[in-house]
Design an enzyme around this catalytic site. Sequence first.
Site, PDB file in Angstrom:
ATOM      1  N   TRP A 156       0.861  -1.183   0.000  1.00 35.57           N
ATOM      2  CA  TRP A 156       0.000   0.000   0.000  1.00 35.57           C
ATOM      3  C   TRP A 156       0.900   1.237   0.000  1.00 35.57           C
ATOM      4  CZ3 TRP A 156      -1.164  -4.582   2.287  1.00 35.57           C
ATOM      5  CH2 TRP A 156      -2.386  -5.153   1.917  1.00 35.57           C
ATOM      6  N   HIS A 173      -6.622   2.141   2.329  1.00 34.14           N
ATOM      7  CA  HIS A 173      -7.769   1.266   2.019  1.00 34.14           C
ATOM      8  C   HIS A 173      -8.819   1.440   3.132  1.00 34.14           C
ATOM      9  CE1 HIS A 173      -5.437  -2.277   4.183  1.00 34.14           C
ATOM     10  NE2 HIS A 173      -5.448  -1.179   4.891  1.00 34.14           N
ATOM     11  N   ARG A 199      -3.422   6.991  -1.935  1.00 32.78           N
ATOM     12  CA  ARG A 199      -2.162   6.266  -2.130  1.00 32.78           C
ATOM     13  C   ARG A 199      -1.169   7.129  -2.887  1.00 32.78           C
ATOM     14  NH1 ARG A 199      -3.989  -0.026  -3.415  1.00 32.78           N
ATOM     15  NH2 ARG A 199      -5.435  -0.102  -1.669  1.00 32.78           N
ATOM     16  N   GLN A 213     -13.188   3.268  -1.959  1.00 28.26           N
ATOM     17  CA  GLN A 213     -13.399   1.823  -1.824  1.00 28.26           C
ATOM     18  C   GLN A 213     -14.692   1.568  -1.072  1.00 28.26           C
ATOM     19  OE1 GLN A 213     -10.009  -0.018   0.138  1.00 28.26           O
ATOM     20  NE2 GLN A 213      -8.985  -0.373  -1.815  1.00 28.26           N
ATOM     21  N   VAL A 256      -6.448 -11.794   5.488  1.00 28.16           N
ATOM     22  CA  VAL A 256      -7.400 -12.870   5.191  1.00 28.16           C
ATOM     23  C   VAL A 256      -6.641 -14.173   4.941  1.00 28.16           C
ATOM     24  CG1 VAL A 256      -9.291 -11.457   4.281  1.00 28.16           C
ATOM     25  CG2 VAL A 256      -7.420 -12.157   2.771  1.00 28.16           C
ATOM     26  N   ALA A 310     -14.249 -10.867   4.543  1.00 26.77           N
ATOM     27  CA  ALA A 310     -14.192  -9.438   4.215  1.00 26.77           C
ATOM     28  C   ALA A 310     -13.878  -9.302   2.739  1.00 26.77           C
ATOM     29  CB  ALA A 310     -13.105  -8.747   5.045  1.00 26.77           C
TER      30      ALA A 310
HETATM   31  N1  PHE Z   1      -7.893  -3.779   1.449  1.00 29.11           N
HETATM   32  C1  PHE Z   1      -7.559  -4.537   0.284  1.00 29.11           C
HETATM   33  C2  PHE Z   1      -6.943  -3.594  -0.749  1.00 29.11           C
HETATM   34  O1  PHE Z   1      -7.025  -2.398  -0.598  1.00 29.11           O
HETATM   35  C3  PHE Z   1      -8.743  -5.230  -0.305  1.00 29.11           C
HETATM   36  C4  PHE Z   1      -9.273  -6.315   0.577  1.00 29.11           C
HETATM   37  C5  PHE Z   1     -10.218  -6.028   1.526  1.00 29.11           C
HETATM   38  C6  PHE Z   1      -8.842  -7.622   0.430  1.00 29.11           C
HETATM   39  C7  PHE Z   1     -10.720  -7.037   2.343  1.00 29.11           C
HETATM   40  C8  PHE Z   1      -9.326  -8.640   1.230  1.00 29.11           C
HETATM   41  C9  PHE Z   1     -10.261  -8.330   2.177  1.00 29.11           C
HETATM   42  O2  PHE Z   1      -6.353  -4.008  -1.716  1.00 29.11           O
END
Ligand code: PHE
Length: 347
Positions: A156, A173, A199, A213, A256, A310
Amino acid sequence: MSDDLERLKREASERLERITSEDDLADWHRDFLGRQGQITSAMKGISQLPAEERPAFGQAVNALRNELQEAFDNRQDQVLAASLQSRLQQESVDVTLPGRTPLAGTLHPVTRMIREITRVFGLMGFQTVEGPEVEDAYYAFDALNIPQDHPARDVWDTIFIESEQREIVLRPHTSPMQIRTMEQVEPPVRVVVPGRCYRYEALDATHEWHFHQIEGLAVDTSITMTDLKGTLAEFARQIFGQERKVRFRCDYFPFVEPGVDFAIDCMFCEGKGCRVCSGTGWIELLGAGMVHPNVLRHVGYDPDVYTGWAFGMGIERIAMLKYGIEDIRHFYQGDVRFLSQFNRVFA
Ligand code: PHE
């Protein structure tokens, strides 16, 4: 009447007759009837007369004053009437002209997309919540199983805020709201989180330094990957058409396990392969996965009791696919020609 008064009367009358403007009227009034005007000075001249002539002279001056005042009033009425008449002609309004339609503002396409997506998830029992854009690195990374110095932190491209005490970032995010939500409530949890993200990014047709998002989070006893797939398939079909096929592939996100990327078959070529899907027949929509046990532990949820999933998706990307927008930068250039096209699309 004396010769002087006769002359005064003639001069005043002749001048009055030629007057056509309000300014000239005022001058005339000052010259003849004003406090320093000729009538006043004629009256002052009375002292030079023999006593027996004074009463007659006084009456004559008074009569002349009344006569001139009356003539002035009449002339004034005529001049005002004429100027009103000409103003009415000049300033008349053509009531047969069509009115001008006022420009009404409209909702930004991203706002409308957020409403459309949160409505779809709302129908499936998800509550919409929002969180801070300026975020503690603990929520943006640590609590999401991305410890300090972990290489995944570089994935990120984060914009940092200078701070002496704590590491503060512009959230890259919406995932920090997973943590904030779970800190606040006990399961069952079903939320979607729309919001702006930032970002440090090189700009091009698909990258902006700020974008939006929507995060999704469901935690409960016996939540499985099947629920994730069913929920996302329903979302995709509501937004992109009932005939959409869906696909999960393995992907990696530290928060995750297992992690997936979720794709739909390309609606432009029906999966045959085209420019939009880079010839693959599939379009990747979002990242998702089962919430990592470490994340559950961070918020005090027992991973042996609760499971959850998620997902996170870019809103501009969804809007670009749905409405055939070829460059993400259009969203933030404030060009009314672009923005006003969405009045009807989202009716
Ligand atoms: N936060 C991740 C991203 O910005 C996306 C994501 C959210 C992936 C939740 C898995 C679970 O790329």
